[in-house]
Design an enzyme around this catalytic site. Structure first.
Site, short mmCIF file in Angstrom:
data_model
loop_
_atom_site.label_atom_id
_atom_site.label_comp_id
_atom_site.label_asym_id
_atom_site.label_seq_id
_atom_site.Cartn_x
_atom_site.Cartn_y
_atom_site.Cartn_z
N GLY A 56 -3.14 3.90 -37.12
CA GLY A 56 -1.99 4.49 -36.45
C GLY A 56 -0.75 3.65 -36.67
O GLY A 56 -0.84 2.55 -37.22
N GLY A 99 2.86 -0.84 -33.24
CA GLY A 99 3.34 -0.86 -31.86
C GLY A 99 2.68 0.16 -30.96
O GLY A 99 3.23 0.55 -29.93
N GLY A 132 -0.49 -0.31 -29.75
CA GLY A 132 -1.49 -0.95 -28.90
C GLY A 132 -2.79 -1.32 -29.58
O GLY A 132 -3.76 -1.67 -28.91
N SER A 149 3.21 18.42 -48.14
CA SER A 149 3.63 19.12 -46.92
C SER A 149 5.10 19.48 -46.88
O SER A 149 5.56 20.15 -45.97
CB SER A 149 3.26 18.27 -45.70
N LYS A 161 4.40 14.19 -36.32
CA LYS A 161 5.57 14.94 -36.79
C LYS A 161 6.32 15.57 -35.63
O LYS A 161 7.55 15.58 -35.59
CB LYS A 161 5.13 16.00 -37.80
P1 ADP Z 1 -0.08 -2.58 -32.89
O1 ADP Z 1 -1.16 -3.57 -33.05
O2 ADP Z 1 -0.55 -1.17 -32.84
O3 ADP Z 1 1.06 -2.75 -33.84
P2 ADP Z 1 0.41 -3.97 -30.41
O4 ADP Z 1 -0.94 -4.01 -29.85
O5 ADP Z 1 0.97 -5.20 -31.01
O6 ADP Z 1 0.55 -2.78 -31.44
O7 ADP Z 1 1.38 -3.45 -29.28
C1 ADP Z 1 2.75 -3.76 -29.20
C2 ADP Z 1 3.12 -4.02 -27.76
O8 ADP Z 1 3.06 -2.82 -27.02
C3 ADP Z 1 2.19 -4.99 -27.07
O9 ADP Z 1 2.96 -5.82 -26.28
C4 ADP Z 1 1.30 -4.10 -26.25
O10 ADP Z 1 0.82 -4.77 -25.11
C5 ADP Z 1 2.23 -2.96 -25.88
N1 ADP Z 1 1.52 -1.68 -25.69
C6 ADP Z 1 1.11 -0.84 -26.65
N2 ADP Z 1 0.51 0.24 -26.12
C7 ADP Z 1 0.54 0.09 -24.79
C8 ADP Z 1 0.08 0.88 -23.68
N3 ADP Z 1 -0.54 2.06 -23.85
N4 ADP Z 1 0.28 0.41 -22.44
C9 ADP Z 1 0.91 -0.78 -22.27
N5 ADP Z 1 1.37 -1.56 -23.24
C10 ADP Z 1 1.19 -1.15 -24.50
#
Ligand code: ADP
Length: 668
Positions: free
Chosen positions: A249, A252, A254, A574, A617
């Protein structure tokens, strides 16, 4: 001269003391017998090597490394699903389906890997039976004993990983037992126990499919090692094999922080290792120990640093392994990830197998399509998608703002962010599927407030962050709506694309000029997208009359299709419908609505075929201020899965045929 003499004396005393110290450390390191053997041998050979030689230094470093590996140091898994769920919820809003799948995965994993291997010992001699049972029970196996062949067959109603049977027994002997087992459960490994006189029969048994033999009187190390090898060689059940989690995915969303939460829930160490840009197999498997600068691979090094043989290791950016990788990245990674191969992972530097089967690997990738098939087959893919505006706002006020207030030391007089301020930050200062930049913007505001507090000590009372204050702290808006603020134009349509950072909008432009029937395509488009431009043109040409376009429009003309933002590589089928509508708008001389965005593959007859990334999208269209989205009818299932949050404030039209789009896109 004296100096040299002294140093020689040192050499005589020093190395022995050093080697003795290493010997003691080796004994204390709790190494598996085969590693212990190598370490001891290495020490013996060092005792015969001059201390001033490079070999000596390399050897000492190597033994130090062996000693520092956590061969049998493991953290105790404490999986209680209720508290695991609590930990996952503690830091993450929403993501219900994802959390559910993670919990299921953990439950299965712990059940399967937590199961001790089962060993059946068959011997008519009571002492031998007791001896074997005692030794193997201490090795963390579940051991059942039987005193003859008939009794053993009854035990075999349930599954065993390894059977260790005496060859000579009254009644049914070891050979009969072997045949019965091979017929009934061919995966079970059988080890024969033989006296001196029966070695020949033991060899014969191996021809008939026995795994190996051990001789009486037992050498305990030999028994332990043979059983261990047999357990390792037993094929694993299919579902365990394919059980490496892979989070995909946009950034940012999670992925990393959920990985950390999994480690916390299991009570394991967490290690993160990026595969992005790795160019050399040696970075995974290590360098051979023949030169002074040789190093182990990163997996082994991280395990050593974690000091635990069963950490959670997150391998980031699986899809970004350097394209010019020396060697085969997928075979190196399979060796790491495959539960059948990774029990004896061979790092070139370590030179003795290290058991990686206790490690829980989690992979992350932005786009799963870029991963080679053999690897993909082993993974349980969990999709993380972008967040809606509303979800981002809740995450910001429940998690990001409180965290930044703590981080920036504002807890005594915490600022209060109004909802409108948060919406303004999301809409005007970020454009992303995840929430990384949102967190950065909130951090920037908190930093500025902290500075003000320090500069102006008299400042008091909680600060309320309004939309105006957001602008005060962050400057003028960073993003404008290209959709709302641009004008509708002839030949310019709005398309939706799916990239590794989530969804995005693109504009497709078409122009015509005098020329020689050429189709010019520009804008860093990949082959597939170029072909869909050709198909779109052919659709328009062959349906010209029904579309109300002069049939000879291509005569003495060139048509140019361009997709701006040339620095971004675009590909995929697409955009077919978007290109077709841009041509129709051009040839009918009628402006296209900029606030209508579309996506769909198109066939020569104008049928619209389904596409991927619908949710991303739609979210991107909403971020850009689009009013109506045109999607293929065949994507209805994905559209129906969208939450009310996402479907709110946007019109979605599903079409089967490109003709249906014309009325939606063109302004009369
Ligand atoms: P990724 O690894 O997908 O790039 P991260 O895990 O580094 O994303 O997430 C980026 C930030 O967003 C982190 O500080 C994370 O704690 C926060 N975050 C992401 N999704 C959520 C969520 N559903 N609820 C609370 N905080 C989230």
């Amino acid at each position: 001269m004296k100096f040299f003499k002294k140093s020689e004396e040192d050499e005589e005393e020093g190395p022995d003391a050093k080697l003795e110290e290493l010997r003691q450390l080796i004994s204390a390191a709790d190494m598996p017998p085969e590693v212990r053997l190598i370490a001891d041998k290495e020490i013996e050979s060092l005792a015969r090597t001059g201390t001033a030689t490079a070999e000596y230094t390399i050897g000492i470093t190597y033994i130090d490394y062996l000693i520092s590996m956590p061969w049998s140091k493991k953290t105790e898994d404490n999986l209680d699903l209720v508290s695991a769920e609590k930990i996952l919820n503690e830091n993450h809003y929403g993501l219900h389906k994802i959390k559910e799948r993670i919990l299921e995965h953990l439950a299965v994993k712990v059940l399967v890997t937590g199961r001790k291997p089962r060993i059946l010992v068959i011997d008519d001699e009571e002492i031998a039976r007791k001896n074997l049972t005692h030794v193997l029970s201490k090795e963390d196996y579940t051991v059942i004993a039987a005193s003859n062949g008939e009794e053993a067959l009854k035990c075999l109603e349930s599954e065993f990983d390894v059977v260790i049977t005496d060859l000579k027994m009254p009644g049914m002997d070891g050979m009969d037992v072997l045949e019965k087992i091979k017929a009934k459960c061919p995966d079970t490994r059988v080890i024969m126990v033989t006296g001196y006189a029966t070695v020949q029969s033991a060899v014969e048994a191996m021809h008939k499919g026995a795994f190996n033999y051990v001789s009486k009187p037992f050498k305990l190390d030999e028994v332990r090692l043979t059983v261990k090898q047999a357990v390792e060689k037993k094929p694993q059940a299919k579902n365990v094999k394919s059980s490496v989690l892979c989070f995909t995915g946009p950034p940012g969303t999670g992925k990393t922080s959920l990985g950390m939460a999994i480690a916390k829930a299991l009570g394991r160490k967490f290690v993160r290792l990026s595969l992005g840009g790795i160019k050399d197999e040696a970075e995974i498997r290590g360098h051979r120990r023949t030169y002074a600068g040789a190093k182990p691979g990163r997996i082994i090094e991280e395990i050593r640093r974690a000091g635990s043989a069963n950490p959670v290791i997150m391998l980031d950016e699986l899809d970004k392994i350097g394209r010019d990788f020396k060697g085969d990245p997928s075979s190196a990674l399979l060796e790491v990830l495959d539960t059948e191969q990774n029990r004896s992972f061979a790092d070139h530097y370590l030179d003795v197998p290290f058991d990686l089967s206790n490690v829980m690997f989690i992979l992350t990738a932005n786009l799963i399509d870029n991963i080679q098939a053999p690897l993909r087959d082993r993974m349980e893919v969990i999709n993380f998608s972008g967040y809606s505006l509303e979800e981002k706002a809740v995450i910001a006020s429940r998690f990001l703002v409180p965290r930044q207030i703590q981080d920036k030391g504002l807890y005594e007089q915490p600022p209060v962010f109004t909802d409108n301020a948060i919406y303004k930050i999301i809409r005007e200062y970020t454009r992303e599927a995840g929430i990384r930049n949102l967190e950065r913007r909130i951090a920037a505001i908190c930093r500025k407030i902290a500075k003000e507090f320090v500069q102006d000590k008299d400042k008091s009372g909680p600060l309320v962050i309004t939309p105006d204050l957001v602008e005060h702290y962050l400057g003028s808006r960073k993003y404008r709506s290209e959709v709302i603020e641009g004008k509708d134009r002839i030949g310019v349509t709005t398309g939706l694309v799916w990239t590794e950072t989530g969804g995005d909008i693109i504009f497709v432009e078409a122009a015509r000029m005098k020329g020689k029937n050429e189709l010019i395509i520009t804008g860093s488009l990949g082959d597939v997208m170029r072909e869909s431009a050709q198909a779109a043109l052919s659709y328009v040409r062959s349906n010209a009359s029904s579309l109300g376009i002069p049939e000879d429009f291509f005569k003495d003309q060139d048509i140019h299709i361009h997709v701006p933002s040339g620095a971004i590589q675009k590909d995929g089928p697409s955009a077919g419908i978007t290109i077709a509508m841009s041509l129709v708008s051009l040839l009918k001389n009628s402006p296209a609505r900029r606030d209508v965005a579309m996506t769909g593959e198109i066939t020569l007859t104008g049928r619209v075929l389904p596409v991927g990334g619908v949710k991303e999208k739609v979210l991107a269209a909403k971020r850009a201020g689009v009013e109506t989205i045109i999607l293929p009818e065949k994507n209805r299932a994905e559209v129906e899965e969208l939450t009310d949050d996402i479907r709110k404030d946007i019109i979605i039209r599903l079409i089967d045929n490109a003709d249906e789009a014309v009325a939606l896109v063109l302004k009369e």
